[in-house]
Design an enzyme around this catalytic site. Sequence first.
Site, PDB file in Angstrom:
ATOM      1  N   SER A  30      -2.601 -14.199  18.737  1.00 45.74           N
ATOM      2  CA  SER A  30      -1.481 -13.941  19.879  1.00 45.74           C
ATOM      3  C   SER A  30      -0.726 -15.216  20.484  1.00 45.74           C
ATOM      4  CB  SER A  30      -2.245 -13.238  20.893  1.00 45.74           C
ATOM      5  OG  SER A  30      -3.335 -13.948  21.507  1.00 45.74           O
ATOM      6  N   THR A  31      -1.439 -16.383  20.172  1.00 48.45           N
ATOM      7  CA  THR A  31      -0.627 -17.602  20.873  1.00 48.45           C
ATOM      8  C   THR A  31       0.282 -17.750  19.800  1.00 48.45           C
ATOM      9  OG1 THR A  31      -2.794 -18.291  21.888  1.00 48.45           O
ATOM     10  CG2 THR A  31      -1.108 -19.791  21.776  1.00 48.45           C
ATOM     11  N   ASP A  81      -1.901 -23.776  15.185  1.00 54.27           N
ATOM     12  CA  ASP A  81      -2.753 -22.648  15.538  1.00 54.27           C
ATOM     13  C   ASP A  81      -3.434 -22.713  16.633  1.00 54.27           C
ATOM     14  OD1 ASP A  81      -3.868 -20.328  14.473  1.00 54.27           O
ATOM     15  OD2 ASP A  81      -4.814 -21.144  12.778  1.00 54.27           O
ATOM     16  N   ASP A  84     -10.174 -19.630  19.460  1.00 58.24           N
ATOM     17  CA  ASP A  84     -11.024 -18.964  20.227  1.00 58.24           C
ATOM     18  C   ASP A  84     -11.854 -19.829  21.054  1.00 58.24           C
ATOM     19  OD1 ASP A  84      -9.989 -16.438  18.894  1.00 58.24           O
ATOM     20  OD2 ASP A  84     -11.251 -17.204  17.116  1.00 58.24           O
ATOM     21  N   LYS A  94     -12.905 -20.508  15.202  1.00 55.68           N
ATOM     22  CA  LYS A  94     -11.453 -19.750  14.748  1.00 55.68           C
ATOM     23  C   LYS A  94     -11.825 -18.702  14.048  1.00 55.68           C
ATOM     24  CE  LYS A  94      -8.064 -21.847  13.594  1.00 55.68           C
ATOM     25  NZ  LYS A  94      -7.239 -21.001  14.319  1.00 55.68           N
ATOM     26  N   GLY A  97      -9.400 -13.224  14.690  1.00 61.20           N
ATOM     27  CA  GLY A  97      -8.362 -12.186  13.920  1.00 61.20           C
ATOM     28  C   GLY A  97      -8.614 -12.030  12.665  1.00 61.20           C
ATOM     29  N   GLU A 103      -6.577 -19.908   7.075  1.00 61.41           N
ATOM     30  CA  GLU A 103      -6.352 -20.784   8.201  1.00 61.41           C
ATOM     31  C   GLU A 103      -6.897 -22.284   7.747  1.00 61.41           C
ATOM     32  OE1 GLU A 103      -5.970 -17.891  12.045  1.00 61.41           O
ATOM     33  OE2 GLU A 103      -7.911 -18.963  11.639  1.00 61.41           O
TER      34      GLU A 103
END
Length: 222
Positions: A30-31, A81, A84, A94, A97, A103
Site C-alpha cells: 500500500s505504501t 519498498d 511491515d 517484509k 503481501g 522483493e
Amino acid sequence: MTQDELKKAAALAALDYVEDGMIVGVGTGSTVNHFIDGLAGIKHRIRGAVSSSEASSKRLAAHGIALLDLNDVDELPVYIDGADEIDHGFAMIKGGGGALTREKIVAAVARRFVCICDESKRVDVLGRFPLPIEVIPMARSQVMRAAAALGATPRLREGFVTDNGNLIIDLHGLSITDPCATEQALNAVVGVVTNGLFAARGADTLLLASAQGVRRFERSAT
C-alpha cells in the site's frame, strides 16, 4: 494525519532518490502504491522500473511506466519498498503481501534500498508482525514442523498462492533478537524458498513519516 496519509508522505519523499535516466526498483504494498502514483508524474525522466510483483507491475503499466525484466538489468541504483516492521539496525520483516521472494531478489541487485513507512512500523524487536515464509507446496507440513521446533506458531495463509506458485506460512509468536541468524536458520529448512526477514540485506535509508513530517535515517556503516 491518517495512517494512509503518513504512508503517502513517506512514499512521495522517496521521489527525491529518483534521478534522470534511472531504472528504479519498485516494491509491493500500500505504501509503494503511493510511490508508483507519484512516479507517474516524473515517468518521462526515467528509463523504466523493475517490479517485485504482478500487482505492482499492473499499477506501473496502468500509469504508462516502462517495465524492465531484472535479467536485462546489470544493476539498480535504487530500490523503493515498504516494511511491515523495521528495527533500529534496519533489519525488516517484509512480505505481508506475499511478494517477499521477488522483493528480496530485486533488493539484492540494488545499490541502495530506501524503506518507506509510517512510524508505527519502527520497533525495538522484530516479530510482533507475523513472519511470512514462502514454501514449496509439497514441503508445507515439513516446514511447519521445523518452524514449530524453532519456537514459532506456524499458520498456513489459506487460499493464497504467490506469484511463483508457492504457499505462504506465517510464523506467529517470535521475538527476533538476532535477525540475521533467524533468517539463515529458516532459509536452511528444506522446502523454504525464502523468508520475510530482510537482515542480511537490510535497508540503507529509512524514510519514516509521522505527524511531525518525514524523517530520514541512514544505516550506520559500522
